[in-house]
Design an enzyme around this catalytic site. Structure first.
Site, PDB file in Angstrom:
ATOM      1  N   ASP A 102      -0.270   5.804   3.589  1.00 20.84           N
ATOM      2  CA  ASP A 102      -1.022   4.599   3.253  1.00 20.84           C
ATOM      3  C   ASP A 102      -0.900   3.517   4.326  1.00 20.84           C
ATOM      4  OD1 ASP A 102      -2.575   2.819   1.751  1.00 20.84           O
ATOM      5  OD2 ASP A 102      -0.842   2.070   0.640  1.00 20.84           O
ATOM      6  N   GLN A 122       2.181  -8.280  12.881  1.00 24.74           N
ATOM      7  CA  GLN A 122       2.628  -6.901  13.032  1.00 24.74           C
ATOM      8  C   GLN A 122       4.096  -6.737  13.391  1.00 24.74           C
ATOM      9  OE1 GLN A 122       0.201  -5.743  11.280  1.00 24.74           O
ATOM     10  NE2 GLN A 122       0.237  -3.861  12.464  1.00 24.74           N
ATOM     11  N   HIS A 166     -10.017  -2.229   2.582  1.00 25.14           N
ATOM     12  CA  HIS A 166      -9.751  -1.224   1.544  1.00 25.14           C
ATOM     13  C   HIS A 166     -11.050  -0.556   1.100  1.00 25.14           C
ATOM     14  CE1 HIS A 166      -6.003  -3.660   1.277  1.00 25.14           C
ATOM     15  NE2 HIS A 166      -5.476  -2.462   1.117  1.00 25.14           N
ATOM     16  N   ASN A 167     -11.667   0.128   2.022  1.00 25.17           N
ATOM     17  CA  ASN A 167     -12.967   0.743   1.796  1.00 25.17           C
ATOM     18  C   ASN A 167     -12.866   2.268   1.917  1.00 25.17           C
ATOM     19  OD1 ASN A 167     -12.813   1.197   4.642  1.00 25.17           O
ATOM     20  ND2 ASN A 167     -13.656  -0.845   4.982  1.00 25.17           N
ATOM     21  N   HIS A 174     -10.913   3.625   4.909  1.00 28.94           N
ATOM     22  CA  HIS A 174      -9.462   3.576   4.708  1.00 28.94           C
ATOM     23  C   HIS A 174      -9.017   4.743   3.828  1.00 28.94           C
ATOM     24  CE1 HIS A 174      -5.442   2.163   3.766  1.00 28.94           C
ATOM     25  NE2 HIS A 174      -5.756   2.129   2.476  1.00 28.94           N
ATOM     26  N   HIS A 202      -6.500   6.545  -3.985  1.00 29.74           N
ATOM     27  CA  HIS A 202      -5.463   5.523  -4.149  1.00 29.74           C
ATOM     28  C   HIS A 202      -5.965   4.075  -4.126  1.00 29.74           C
ATOM     29  CE1 HIS A 202      -5.686   4.843   0.187  1.00 29.74           C
ATOM     30  NE2 HIS A 202      -4.885   3.800   0.021  1.00 29.74           N
ATOM     31  N   ASP A 203      -7.168   3.808  -3.605  1.00 37.27           N
ATOM     32  CA  ASP A 203      -7.682   2.422  -3.573  1.00 37.27           C
ATOM     33  C   ASP A 203      -9.078   2.308  -4.178  1.00 37.27           C
ATOM     34  OD1 ASP A 203      -5.724   0.664  -2.631  1.00 37.27           O
ATOM     35  OD2 ASP A 203      -6.026   1.250  -0.553  1.00 37.27           O
TER      36      ASP A 203
END
Length: 528
Positions: A404, A455, A254-255, A258, A294-295
């Site tokens: 997302d 997955q 979550h960087n 992303h 968003h993050d």
């Protein structure tokens, strides 16, 4: 494809109310996979389903429909380990030498007694702490199923959460280098070839560095006409993008990269389904800006950790989407700075609408709300009207959700490294949860998860239902969005089959070796 009637099953898992839709084509394994996905359980976990009377019932195709008032209760049962704890060995794994500490303490006690007098209070306190620590180590058998006794001696030693948090922030020197390069590059014109590539879902972020991605984010605002439509000054846009960059942390997934990829997918969807012909300019601005924000300031530990560890964020937001609320808060803190406020020339009514829209979109990225939002969207599909405020709001939430979790839309050489980043972030969290004695989600446990197991269920029961629902409204997304995800599902299914075959072959070899050993042993006894 089966087009016959479906049934809805309502159930509760971990205190959450969920609902699942099954068709006549689904077999018992499909039902179990759906329940596993809802419970965030792995294929190795045992599921138990109870009716409202508390009786255990079978998960099969004969499962009857029910109502929200008569929900089933789903529980995940994990294997229990009865092994006794080797206190000294376990302490050594955590970096403590219990025997050395006890020897030093005994020597100190002896010296004090030899010199005469009672033991000082500090020594008694130290003895009590050591005894308490030993008791704690000896009393955690009930946590063994979490993998608390896994060997963590190899590789980099685990840091406590509070120390890691300090290292999440990028250094000022690093940020300044990125900004300087960004400013130098801002004088260069982006080519038409790059601008066209930026609109495609196949975009490969691994070929671009951070300053280049800042330039591409700027280009999105330019090509969508936001600078002229909303009177956004270019220097302010530069400062805002830089402030956004600084507030993304150095975590595995979550960087900032992303953030860019989510914004790029939203930008690609804007052109693919021609959003400006469906929504007004302010809605498109909300979508792109929400994707970028968003993050913000994500710590690399999800909402479950925040709540279970009772972090400041969980306490501040009363356990309600603590991370997403925090991302919103940071986004508008940045906009409060005049030199970063890209909305400063909007009217009060425009800003109010942008703020409400961004908060709604960012909060929608909490996966705990996934089923609720998707169900709402399915409800408006037959007579979708983008002019209706409520329907339009749900549509915007669906779009940001698609962007997302869209990594599997991309080519495998782009998507698979992202999966590795995500698993690393999951493993970091689960390792920490084991050390802190917190619950560990099976899908985050390095001892239970592989690429395919992480997955297959996610694609089948989260991605495809979401993307195919969007495809009902916009068939044009079939080739660019839905087909690549089906290809990814096949890729990981084949990978799982290969792993299963390799496991069977290895087990067969081991059985053969054991049998040969028994035969040789018997022959030796006979000869004697």
């Amino acid at each position: 494809m089966c087009r016959m009637a479906t049934k809805i099953v309502y159930f509760e898992v971990s205190g959450r109310h969920e609902q699942a839709e099954f068709s006549c084509c689904d077999d018992a394994e499909d039902l179990r996979e759906t329940f596993r996905a809802a419970a965030e359980a792995s294929s190795n976990d045992i599921l138990k389903l109870y009716n409202p009377k508390g009786n255990l019932i079978n998960i099969s195709t004969n499962l009857t429909s029910n109502s929200p008032e008569t929900r089933y209760k789903l529980e995940v049962v994990a294997a229990h380990c009865d092994d006794k704890v080797d206190t000294a060995a376990f302490a050594a794994r955590l970096g403590f030498d219990m025997s050395a500490i006890e020897n030093r303490l005994q020597a100190l006690e002896q010296k004090v007694f030899t010199d005469g007098g009672d033991l000082p209070a500090d020594v008694n306190e130290m003895r009590e702490k050591i005894d308490n620590f030993k008791t704690k180590l000896e009393g955690v058998e009930h946590l063994s199923w979490l993998g608390l006794f896994k060997d963590i001696s190899s590789g980099t030693s685990l840091q406590p959460f509070w120390d890691r948090q300090k290292s999440l922030k990028k250094s000022e020197e690093h940020n300044r280098r990125v900004f300087d390069k960004f400013m130098k590059m801002s004088q260069v014109q982006v080519t038409d070839e790059v601008r066209d590539y930026l609109r495609k879902p196949t975009f490969d972020n691994w070929q671009w560095d951070d300053p280049e991605m800042l330039i591409l984010l700027r280009q999105m605002y330019i090509d969508l006409g936001f600078l002229t439509k909303f009177n956004i000054e270019l220097p302010v846009l530069h400062q805002w993008l830089y402030e956004i960059y600084k507030n993304y942390n150095g975590v595995p997934f979550h960087n900032f990269k992303h953030c860019f990829m989510v914004a790029q997918m939203m930008y690609g969807l804007t052109w693919l389904i021609d959003l400006p012909s469906i929504l007004d300019d302010l809605d498109v601005l909300i979508l792109i800006t929400s994707a970028i924000c968003h993050d913000l300031d994500h710590p690399g530990y999800n909402n479950a950790y925040q709540i279970n560890a009772r972090t400041d964020l969980a306490l501040r937001y009363n356990d309600i989407s603590p991370l997403e609320n925090h991302h919103c808060s940071v986004a508008f803190e940045i906009l409060e700075k005049k030199h970063c406020n890209i909305f400063r020339n909007l009217t009060l009514d425009q800003f109010k609408r942008v703020r409400e829209g961004m908060i709604r979109c960012i909060l929608a990225t909490d996966m705990a709300k996934h089923n609720e939002i998707l169900h709402s969207f399915k409800g408006v599909l037959p007579n979708f009207n983008p002019q209706d405020k409520e329907q339009r709001s749900v549509f915007l939430m669906i779009l940001i959700k698609v962007a997302d979790i869209s990594n599997e839309v991309r080519p495998m050489e782009v998507a698979e490294p992202w999966l590795e980043c995500l698993l690393q972030e999951f493993f970091n969290q689960s390792d920490l949860e084991k050390l802190e004695g917190l619950p560990v989600a099976p899908f985050m446990d390095r001892d239970k998860v592989t690429k395919p197991t992480s997955q297959i269920g996610f694609i089948k029961f989260v991605l495809l239902p979401l993307f195919e629902t969007l495809g009902q409204l916009f068939p044009i997304v079939e080739n660019d969005i839905i087909k690549p995800v089906r290809t990814a599902l096949q890729y990981y299914t084949d990978m799982q089959k290969a792993l299963d075959e390799e496991k069977k072959k290895k087990e067969g070899t081991n059985d053969k070796s054991k049998q040969n050993g028994i035969t040789n042993n018997n022959q030796t006894k006979l000869s004697v």
